[in-house]
Structure formats: C-alpha cells, structure tokens
Design a protein around this motif. Structure first.
Motif, mmCIF file in Angstrom:
data_model
loop_
_atom_site.group_PDB
_atom_site.id
_atom_site.type_symbol
_atom_site.label_atom_id
_atom_site.label_comp_id
_atom_site.label_asym_id
_atom_site.label_seq_id
_atom_site.Cartn_x
_atom_site.Cartn_y
_atom_site.Cartn_z
ATOM 1 N N ASP A 1 -32.080 -3.236 -41.375
ATOM 2 C CA ASP A 1 -31.611 -4.142 -40.333
ATOM 3 C C ASP A 1 -30.152 -4.510 -40.602
ATOM 4 O O ASP A 1 -29.711 -4.567 -41.754
ATOM 5 C CB ASP A 1 -32.455 -5.421 -40.317
ATOM 6 C CG ASP A 1 -33.911 -5.154 -39.975
ATOM 7 O OD1 ASP A 1 -34.173 -4.165 -39.263
ATOM 8 O OD2 ASP A 1 -34.778 -5.915 -40.434
ATOM 9 N N TYR A 2 -29.410 -4.771 -39.537
ATOM 10 C CA TYR A 2 -28.021 -5.205 -39.708
ATOM 11 C C TYR A 2 -27.682 -6.288 -38.684
ATOM 12 O O TYR A 2 -28.343 -6.435 -37.667
ATOM 13 C CB TYR A 2 -27.049 -4.024 -39.566
ATOM 14 C CG TYR A 2 -26.857 -3.521 -38.155
ATOM 15 C CD1 TYR A 2 -25.868 -4.055 -37.332
ATOM 16 C CD2 TYR A 2 -27.646 -2.503 -37.627
ATOM 17 C CE1 TYR A 2 -25.675 -3.593 -36.029
ATOM 18 C CE2 TYR A 2 -27.470 -2.036 -36.348
ATOM 19 C CZ TYR A 2 -26.479 -2.583 -35.545
ATOM 20 O OH TYR A 2 -26.299 -2.130 -34.264
ATOM 21 N N ARG A 3 -26.614 -7.017 -38.992
ATOM 22 C CA ARG A 3 -26.043 -7.992 -38.071
ATOM 23 C C ARG A 3 -24.531 -7.783 -38.047
ATOM 24 O O ARG A 3 -23.899 -7.689 -39.102
ATOM 25 C CB ARG A 3 -26.351 -9.427 -38.507
ATOM 26 C CG ARG A 3 -27.836 -9.786 -38.465
ATOM 27 C CD ARG A 3 -28.355 -9.831 -37.025
ATOM 28 N NE ARG A 3 -29.770 -10.197 -36.987
ATOM 29 C CZ ARG A 3 -30.775 -9.327 -37.019
ATOM 30 N NH1 ARG A 3 -30.510 -8.022 -37.129
ATOM 31 N NH2 ARG A 3 -32.030 -9.731 -36.977
ATOM 32 N N GLY A 4 -23.975 -7.710 -36.863
ATOM 33 C CA GLY A 4 -22.544 -7.485 -36.720
ATOM 34 C C GLY A 4 -22.280 -6.251 -35.883
ATOM 35 O O GLY A 4 -23.170 -5.730 -35.201
ATOM 36 N N ASP A 5 -21.043 -5.772 -35.918
ATOM 37 C CA ASP A 5 -20.622 -4.605 -35.154
ATOM 38 C C ASP A 5 -20.692 -3.382 -36.053
ATOM 39 O O ASP A 5 -19.928 -3.269 -37.025
ATOM 40 C CB ASP A 5 -19.201 -4.816 -34.628
ATOM 41 C CG ASP A 5 -18.721 -3.674 -33.748
ATOM 42 O OD1 ASP A 5 -19.480 -2.703 -33.544
ATOM 43 O OD2 ASP A 5 -17.582 -3.761 -33.249
ATOM 44 N N ASP B 1 -28.746 1.910 -33.935
ATOM 45 C CA ASP B 1 -29.218 1.480 -32.627
ATOM 46 C C ASP B 1 -28.900 -0.016 -32.527
ATOM 47 O O ASP B 1 -28.006 -0.507 -33.233
ATOM 48 C CB ASP B 1 -30.693 1.808 -32.419
ATOM 49 C CG ASP B 1 -31.581 1.338 -33.559
ATOM 50 O OD1 ASP B 1 -31.228 0.339 -34.217
ATOM 51 O OD2 ASP B 1 -32.628 1.954 -33.800
ATOM 52 N N ASN B 2 -29.588 -0.737 -31.684
ATOM 53 C CA ASN B 2 -29.191 -2.125 -31.454
ATOM 54 C C ASN B 2 -29.359 -3.023 -32.675
ATOM 55 O O ASN B 2 -28.631 -4.007 -32.815
ATOM 56 C CB ASN B 2 -29.982 -2.713 -30.281
ATOM 57 C CG ASN B 2 -29.464 -2.207 -28.955
ATOM 58 O OD1 ASN B 2 -28.255 -2.086 -28.763
ATOM 59 N ND2 ASN B 2 -30.353 -1.892 -28.030
ATOM 60 N N ASP B 3 -30.294 -2.720 -33.568
ATOM 61 C CA ASP B 3 -30.505 -3.636 -34.696
ATOM 62 C C ASP B 3 -30.784 -2.955 -36.025
ATOM 63 O O ASP B 3 -31.033 -3.629 -37.016
ATOM 64 C CB ASP B 3 -31.647 -4.606 -34.381
ATOM 65 C CG ASP B 3 -32.941 -3.887 -33.998
ATOM 66 O OD1 ASP B 3 -32.993 -2.657 -34.106
ATOM 67 O OD2 ASP B 3 -33.887 -4.580 -33.588
ATOM 68 N N ARG B 4 -30.746 -1.617 -36.084
ATOM 69 C CA ARG B 4 -31.025 -0.943 -37.348
ATOM 70 C C ARG B 4 -30.016 0.175 -37.599
ATOM 71 O O ARG B 4 -29.560 0.834 -36.675
ATOM 72 C CB ARG B 4 -32.429 -0.344 -37.364
ATOM 73 C CG ARG B 4 -33.556 -1.369 -37.389
ATOM 74 C CD ARG B 4 -34.880 -0.703 -37.748
ATOM 75 N NE ARG B 4 -35.208 0.384 -36.833
ATOM 76 C CZ ARG B 4 -36.169 1.278 -37.054
ATOM 77 N NH1 ARG B 4 -36.866 1.246 -38.176
ATOM 78 N NH2 ARG B 4 -36.425 2.220 -36.164
ATOM 79 N N LEU B 5 -29.690 0.355 -38.882
ATOM 80 C CA LEU B 5 -28.929 1.517 -39.325
ATOM 81 C C LEU B 5 -29.903 2.540 -39.909
ATOM 82 O O LEU B 5 -30.897 2.166 -40.544
ATOM 83 C CB LEU B 5 -27.914 1.133 -40.404
ATOM 84 C CG LEU B 5 -26.584 0.540 -39.956
ATOM 85 C CD1 LEU B 5 -25.708 0.304 -41.183
ATOM 86 C CD2 LEU B 5 -25.866 1.457 -38.988
ATOM 87 N N HIS B 6 -29.584 3.807 -39.714
ATOM 88 C CA HIS B 6 -30.447 4.893 -40.168
ATOM 89 C C HIS B 6 -29.618 5.893 -40.977
ATOM 90 O O HIS B 6 -28.493 6.234 -40.583
ATOM 91 C CB HIS B 6 -31.065 5.632 -38.979
ATOM 92 C CG HIS B 6 -31.822 4.742 -38.041
ATOM 93 N ND1 HIS B 6 -33.184 4.572 -38.114
ATOM 94 C CD2 HIS B 6 -31.393 3.974 -36.998
ATOM 95 C CE1 HIS B 6 -33.575 3.740 -37.161
ATOM 96 N NE2 HIS B 6 -32.514 3.364 -36.469
ATOM 97 N N VAL B 7 -30.179 6.371 -42.086
ATOM 98 C CA VAL B 7 -29.562 7.445 -42.862
ATOM 99 C C VAL B 7 -30.638 8.470 -43.214
ATOM 100 O O VAL B 7 -31.832 8.149 -43.271
ATOM 101 C CB VAL B 7 -28.882 6.931 -44.149
ATOM 102 C CG1 VAL B 7 -27.728 6.005 -43.829
ATOM 103 C CG2 VAL B 7 -29.895 6.236 -45.057
ATOM 104 N N TRP B 8 -30.201 9.701 -43.451
ATOM 105 C CA TRP B 8 -31.103 10.798 -43.802
ATOM 106 C C TRP B 8 -30.484 11.589 -44.949
ATOM 107 O O TRP B 8 -29.256 11.689 -45.051
ATOM 108 C CB TRP B 8 -31.305 11.744 -42.626
ATOM 109 C CG TRP B 8 -32.017 11.184 -41.431
ATOM 110 C CD1 TRP B 8 -33.341 11.336 -41.117
ATOM 111 C CD2 TRP B 8 -31.445 10.415 -40.362
ATOM 112 N NE1 TRP B 8 -33.620 10.703 -39.920
ATOM 113 C CE2 TRP B 8 -32.481 10.133 -39.432
ATOM 114 C CE3 TRP B 8 -30.166 9.925 -40.089
ATOM 115 C CZ2 TRP B 8 -32.286 9.400 -38.273
ATOM 116 C CZ3 TRP B 8 -29.959 9.189 -38.933
ATOM 117 C CH2 TRP B 8 -31.016 8.917 -38.039
ATOM 118 N N ALA B 9 -31.320 12.180 -45.789
ATOM 119 C CA ALA B 9 -30.828 13.063 -46.851
ATOM 120 C C ALA B 9 -31.977 13.931 -47.323
ATOM 121 O O ALA B 9 -33.152 13.522 -47.286
ATOM 122 C CB ALA B 9 -30.251 12.263 -48.019
#
Length: 398
Positions: free
Chosen positions: A172-176, A359-367
């Motif tokens: 989850d994230y908050r901000g731009d 997306d609107n409220d989450r960051l996603h990473v893959w490896a």
C-alpha cells in the motif's frame, strides 16, 4: 482496443515525456494527441490493433524494411506498452493467473506530436509526501522453491528445456506514485528507464534488456540470462559457470529462431555472445542477436514473433508458457512485457524486467529467473530477491 481521452493534457505543470527510447531532443516539446488501451478481455489481435492505430495517426510501421524519416511537424512517434498477458495472446499461449493490478491495461499506445510552445510550460512538480507500507508477497520462499522443483521435474520428463518463473509483491502507498516511479530510470544500467501513465495507473521501468530494436534497417534483440553479485569474484564465477552459459545459450538460440521467422533469409547472426554487463549491484550476461527484416514485415508481425520475450518465458516458448500459467499464483501485470518508443523507421522496445506499477492504492513489483535442470531452488529464490531489492529500496525511499 478502446480509444480514450489523452491523459493529463490539460494538467499543469507537465513534466518532460520520459518514455523509454523517446528522442532526447523531443522530450520537452511533445504533447499527447491520442491513445488507445486494450485488455485481454476485449478480444481480437492486439498486434494488429497496435499497427492499425498507429497507421491511422501517420506512424506507418506496416513495412519496417522501407526507409522512413522523422517528421518534425507531424506525429513524432508513440509510446507502446504490451503486457506479458498480451504477449501470450500474440503467441497463442495460455493467459495464466489474473493480474494483481487490473487497473493496468494489457496494451497502451500513446501518440505524441511536436508542440514547441510547450517547452516553457514544463516545470517540475513540487515534492509530495510519500509513504510506502510493508510488502506482501504473492508466494512464500517455500512455494517459490517448490515451483523451481516442479520445473526441474518437467525438464526431467522432457517437457521443456528451461522455464522462467516470476514472483510478485505489493505494498500500500500514500502520495503521488508518479515521481517515485520516475526515479527508477536513474538506477545504474537502466537502458530502458522511464515511465508511462494512464488514468488510475502508472508504470516505472529500470530495465537493462532490449526486447527488439530496429536501427539502420536492422533488427536487434539483446537477451539477458545469468546473474551474479557485482564483485570481482562474482564476475569470475559468472564467466566460469557452465550452468549459466548453457542457460544463456538456450535463450540465444530461441531468439535466433524468433528473429528467423521475420528476417530476410540468411541474415540472422549473433553479434556478441555472453558479454558481462552491470545492472545496479549485479553482473548479468547479455548477447546481441541481429537480422535484416524481411520485405513487407510490419510491426504486428514483429510483435507476434518476439512477444513474450524468450528470456522471461523459456524454451520451447509455448511449452514454457503452459508451465508458467500452471505455476505462478498471480499474473505478471506490467512485468515481463514490452515498453518503449516507435516511430516511422524506428522501433525500440525494452523488456519490462526491473519494473514496478501503481494502481490507485498499491505498488506492484515482480522478479524471477530462468530455471534449468541444474538450478538450485534456494539460489533461485535468493537471485529473484536480489533483482527486486534495488527497485524496492528506491520505491521505499520515495
């Protein structure tokens, strides 16, 4: 493919366009003119839709062997994003698990034109407050290791020679998220560093790997396979590893075959084999394979031949896609696809490894990494974590 309103055209301040591969001289004078987005549920042939949409805006890539010139007054070019799922559709393979980031399209095509009056209006946005929560993995290290063992068993049965398996994490994230994702381009070795934004989604890329480039009427792909820590011992170990070299050469052969499907007969060659280059704190082995495009080859045919990239699928490609679909618990989203810039006579698409999406409220990473019969499950889990670590650290720093 859905035609949607140009994103952010009226909003000020506007940062320079930082699509991977965009001409540096044009970055501050480009304005978005039109865009289309497509998801796998829309149906149809995404490769053909991309080519047709571009041609409708004066970016004619229906014959890549034909000479073309940059038009300083018309459309400069277009950003193109193709997800791994869209690549699977192009290859005729299975889609696999649903994406964990459904706000992202599977294809985005954004046409840009020159407008020199914009240069004075582009000012940097003020820093925004940023908070990133804890990462939540899509599978445990044990489940990842079990997937490695399942691939080794499939290789032992003769089903495949190599399969790339990929894990996912979200926070989850908050901000731009936009300015944070844009910082990924500064990671050392990020040949395809840049961002692409849409309504409710954004992609940030720090990829070192070329999926396909058309330069001076020659096609090039630069597959990467083989990883070690960026130390003197790590470099020696990578160069001496029979396992890494065998894994690498399998993918080089796959890329040679992919290019041969769309190349002039006899023109495919390996220009460089197993060159060791650095990305952040890792050494990686890279080769360069090139060919002359066959007469009449268009962008659609090129995408069908190369997508999804061999280094992030495996060999044989279709068989590997079936194992990927069965083993990975979530879809690959923005990762393991393609992102870059196309223009008349020019294609430059990076493979979206070392890539994050918001997306609107989450960051996603893959490896992930390529699995062969000699792969050690614990080492493969550690390698995937090492690849994700610089991206995660930069995103957390905000």
């Amino acid at each position: 493919m859905r035609q949607v309103r140009p994103y952010g055209v009226e909003a000020l301040p506007r940062p320079p366009v930082d699509i991977p591969g965009v001409p540096v001289a044009c970055r501050t004078v480009l304005v978005e003119r039109d865009r289309c987005e497509w998801t796998v549920t829309d149906g149809g042939d995404p490769a053909e839709l991309i080519e047709t949409f571009l041609a409708g805006h004066g970016i004619d890539l229906r014959d890549l062997a034909r000479p073309a010139r940059h038009d300083p007054y018309g459309a400069c070019g277009a950003a193109v994003f193709v997800s791994a799922a869209a690549g699977a559709v192009m290859a005729g393979g299975p889609l696999g698990a649903p994406t964990p980031a459904p706000a992202l399209p599977d294809v985005a095509v954004v046409v840009y034109a020159h407008d020199p009056h914009l240069a004075a209006a582009r000012t940097p946005a003020p820093p925004a407050r940023w908070r990133l929560g804890d990462w939540r993995e899509s599978w445990t290290p044990r489940q990842h290791a079990d997937a490695v063992q399942a691939v080794r068993a499939a290789i032992g049965r003769g089903d495949v020679y190599q399969v790339n398996v990929v894990g996912h994490a979200a926070a989850d994230y908050r901000g731009d998220a936009g300015p944070v994702l844009s910082r990924l381009a500064a990671l050392p070795g990020a040949r395809y560093g840049g961002t692409l934004h849409g309504d409710g989604w954004a992609i940030g890329c720090a990829s070192p790997e070329t999926l396909i480039e058309l330069r001076a009427a020659r096609l090039l792909t630069r597959p990467i396979k083989g990883t070690r820590p960026a130390t003197a011992d790590g470099r020696r170990d990578l160069l001496a590893s029979a396992k890494e070299r065998a894994e690498h050469i399998m993918i080089v052969d796959l890329e040679r075959n992919d290019l041969a499907r769309v190349a002039r007969t006899g023109s495919v060659r390996v220009d460089e084999l197993f060159a060791v280059r650095r990305w952040c704190d890792l050494w990686q082995a890279e080769s360069t394979v090139s060919a002359q495009p066959a007469d009449g080859l268009g962008l659609a045919g090129l995408l069908r031949a190369l997508c999804p990239g061999g280094s992030v699928t495996g060999a044989p490609k279709l068989a590997a896609l079936h194992h990927i679909a069965a083993l990975e618990p979530v879809g690959r989203g923005a990762s393991m696809g393609a992102l870059g810039w196309v223009a008349p006579g020019h294609v430059d698409l990076g493979l979206t490894i070392r890539t994050a999406a918001a997306d609107n409220d989450r960051l996603h990473v893959w490896a992930g990494g390529g699995i062969t019969v000699d792969s050690d499950p614990a080492a493969e889990v550690a390698e995937a974590a090492a690849k994700a670590a610089p991206v995660r650290a930069l995103l957390a720093a905000g």
